[in-house]
Design a protein around this motif. Structure first.
Motif, PDB file in Angstrom:
ATOM      1  N   ARG A 174     112.039  52.925 105.363  1.00 46.72           N
ATOM      2  CA  ARG A 174     112.009  52.104 106.570  1.00 46.72           C
ATOM      3  C   ARG A 174     111.414  50.748 106.219  1.00 46.72           C
ATOM      4  NH1 ARG A 174     108.838  55.140 109.482  1.00 46.72           N
ATOM      5  NH2 ARG A 174     110.561  56.489 110.079  1.00 46.72           N
ATOM      6  N   VAL A 175     112.154  49.658 106.516  1.00 47.74           N
ATOM      7  CA  VAL A 175     111.702  48.316 106.189  1.00 47.74           C
ATOM      8  C   VAL A 175     111.698  47.459 107.443  1.00 47.74           C
ATOM      9  CG1 VAL A 175     114.024  47.537 105.518  1.00 47.74           C
ATOM     10  CG2 VAL A 175     112.014  46.309 104.659  1.00 47.74           C
ATOM     11  N   LEU A 176     110.659  46.660 107.585  1.00 49.99           N
ATOM     12  CA  LEU A 176     110.560  45.692 108.675  1.00 49.99           C
ATOM     13  C   LEU A 176     110.759  44.305 108.084  1.00 49.99           C
ATOM     14  CD1 LEU A 176     109.814  45.166 111.698  1.00 49.99           C
ATOM     15  CD2 LEU A 176     107.435  44.926 110.933  1.00 49.99           C
ATOM     16  N   VAL A 177     111.672  43.526 108.678  1.00 46.20           N
ATOM     17  CA  VAL A 177     111.988  42.188 108.182  1.00 46.20           C
ATOM     18  C   VAL A 177     111.668  41.169 109.264  1.00 46.20           C
ATOM     19  CG1 VAL A 177     113.774  40.679 107.227  1.00 46.20           C
ATOM     20  CG2 VAL A 177     113.857  43.146 106.765  1.00 46.20           C
ATOM     21  N   THR A 178     110.848  40.184 108.926  1.00 45.99           N
ATOM     22  CA  THR A 178     110.627  39.055 109.829  1.00 45.99           C
ATOM     23  C   THR A 178     111.519  37.906 109.376  1.00 45.99           C
ATOM     24  OG1 THR A 178     108.876  37.910 108.587  1.00 45.99           O
ATOM     25  CG2 THR A 178     108.206  39.780 109.978  1.00 45.99           C
ATOM     26  N   GLY A 179     111.819  36.996 110.290  1.00 40.15           N
ATOM     27  CA  GLY A 179     112.730  35.898 109.945  1.00 40.15           C
ATOM     28  C   GLY A 179     114.129  36.404 109.653  1.00 40.15           C
ATOM     29  N   ALA A 180     114.519  37.475 110.323  1.00 38.77           N
ATOM     30  CA  ALA A 180     115.752  38.190 109.984  1.00 38.77           C
ATOM     31  C   ALA A 180     117.016  37.405 110.302  1.00 38.77           C
ATOM     32  CB  ALA A 180     115.792  39.529 110.710  1.00 38.77           C
ATOM     33  N   SER A 181     116.969  36.479 111.242  1.00 38.85           N
ATOM     34  CA  SER A 181     118.179  35.740 111.601  1.00 38.85           C
ATOM     35  C   SER A 181     118.234  34.356 110.966  1.00 38.85           C
ATOM     36  CB  SER A 181     118.303  35.621 113.126  1.00 38.85           C
ATOM     37  OG  SER A 181     117.176  34.943 113.670  1.00 38.85           O
ATOM     38  N   GLY A 182     117.322  34.072 110.060  1.00 34.39           N
ATOM     39  CA  GLY A 182     117.338  32.806 109.345  1.00 34.39           C
ATOM     40  C   GLY A 182     118.339  32.812 108.202  1.00 34.39           C
ATOM     41  N   LEU A 183     118.361  31.745 107.450  1.00 29.84           N
ATOM     42  CA  LEU A 183     119.328  31.591 106.359  1.00 29.84           C
ATOM     43  C   LEU A 183     119.272  32.759 105.379  1.00 29.84           C
ATOM     44  CD1 LEU A 183     121.349  29.941 104.625  1.00 29.84           C
ATOM     45  CD2 LEU A 183     119.373  28.700 103.690  1.00 29.84           C
ATOM     46  N   LEU A 184     118.099  33.073 104.871  1.00 31.23           N
ATOM     47  CA  LEU A 184     117.968  34.160 103.906  1.00 31.23           C
ATOM     48  C   LEU A 184     118.090  35.522 104.581  1.00 31.23           C
ATOM     49  CD1 LEU A 184     117.442  35.189 101.065  1.00 31.23           C
ATOM     50  CD2 LEU A 184     114.986  34.816 101.442  1.00 31.23           C
ATOM     51  N   GLY A 185     117.504  35.664 105.755  1.00 25.74           N
ATOM     52  CA  GLY A 185     117.564  36.937 106.462  1.00 25.74           C
ATOM     53  C   GLY A 185     118.983  37.390 106.744  1.00 25.74           C
ATOM     54  N   ARG A 186     119.850  36.454 107.113  1.00 26.46           N
ATOM     55  CA  ARG A 186     121.247  36.801 107.407  1.00 26.46           C
ATOM     56  C   ARG A 186     121.965  37.357 106.175  1.00 26.46           C
ATOM     57  NH1 ARG A 186     123.633  34.622 112.214  1.00 26.46           N
ATOM     58  NH2 ARG A 186     125.630  35.053 111.222  1.00 26.46           N
TER      59      ARG A 186
END
Length: 301
Positions: free
Chosen positions: A3-15
């Motif tokens: 299970r991983v939590l990602v912040t900034g998920a909709s930014g350039l790198l997150g996408r």
């Protein structure tokens, strides 16, 4: 399944990262202020929260209880972000995330560092180079990176700072930055002046940055790792290649051609030798994809 939590998920790198995490079998939880912004990754579970609210920040970590955390979020909404007071807010967010992650039994923390942690004038940068940030953004990023490593060493959390150099590619919606700004101008038929043609920079395609991030997350590497191509590119070469990709060479001019430029290029020894990662995207092809995406947006972000 991890299970991983990602912040900034909709930014350039997150996408670019979220689909790779899903394909690798992770249970992905993505922090966002608007669940609709995660439509590009339908397998990800949206966790709606404003991380600047310390109670909400802790609550989302307690709700998900992730084994791994990828912290990409930081306010970069406008060109003034480098010396904005809000950098202190995001330093606090990062500390709050780390504490909550530890309290909830988290194991692996990956933090998005930046080449701005270096001074930008010293040439090819190794991870062990002395910290001489010239912006509040770089100072706050470096401060948390050092805090993270000290905390990890004391309390047994596995932690790595991915020190990204300049990422470019599709879905870069910024109106500032050399490549996004020049691309918008070229596609709008506006003239573009390259004012520092002799400056050397290190660019990495977003797909390569995301692939390296996944490999770093799954590795046992700790400390800081430069995530970059390791290839020095003059801004003259960057702007020329971009103008060709946009079929706009007549719009390009150069200024200050007799002035020396500063140098900010990564030593990628740890990335290449210890992680075994090498960038795959040809720079010119990456620019063509970037321009094609921007053109589909009507020349806008």
């Amino acid at each position: 399944m991890k299970r991983v939590l990602v912040t900034g998920a909709s930014g350039l790198l997150g996408r670019a990262l979220l689909p790779r995490l899903l394909d690798a079998g992770y249970e992905v939880h993505a922090v966002t202020t608007d669940a609709a912004r995660l439509a590009f990754a339908p397998g990800a579970q949206a966790q709606t929260a404003d991380l600047r609210d310390s109670a909400a920040c802790r609550a989302v970590v307690e709700r998900v209880r992730p084994e791994a955390l990828v912290h990409l979020a930081w306010d970069q909404k406008d060109a003034g972000f480098r010396n904005a007071p809000a950098n202190l807010d995001w330093l606090s967010v990062s500390v709050n995330l780390l504490r909550a992650f530890y309290d909830c039994g988290g194991k692996r923390f990956l933090f998005a560092g930046t080449s701005s942690e270096y001074d930008g004038r010293s040439g090819r940068m190794e991870e062990t180079a002395a910290a001489r940030p010239v912006s509040m953004y770089g100072q706050c990023k470096r401060a948390f990176s050092e805090t993270l490593q000290a905390f990890a060493g004391q309390y047994g959390v596995s932690a790595v700072t991915a020190r990204y150099f300049t990422i470019y590619g599709e879905h870069d919606g910024h109106a500032f930055g050399a490549i996004p700004a020049a691309t918008a101008d070229f596609l709008a038929g506006r003239p573009v002046a390259c004012r520092a043609p002799n400056t050397l920079r290190d660019y990495i395609y977003v797909g390569d940055a995301a692939a390296a991030t996944l490999e770093l997350l799954e590795s046992e590497l700790c400390g800081a790792v430069n995530v970059a191509s390791g290839v020095p590119r003059s801004m003259r070469a960057v702007f020329t290649a971009l103008a060709r990709a946009a079929d706009a060479l007549p719009l390009l001019s150069f200024e200050n051609e007799d002035q020396p430029g500063d140098i900010l290029v990564a030593d990628t020894g740890r990335l290449n030798r210890e992680l075994g990662f090498t960038c795959r995207m040809n720079f010119e092809e990456g620019l063509r994809r970037t321009v094609a995406w921007r053109r589909k947006q009507g020349g806008h972000s």
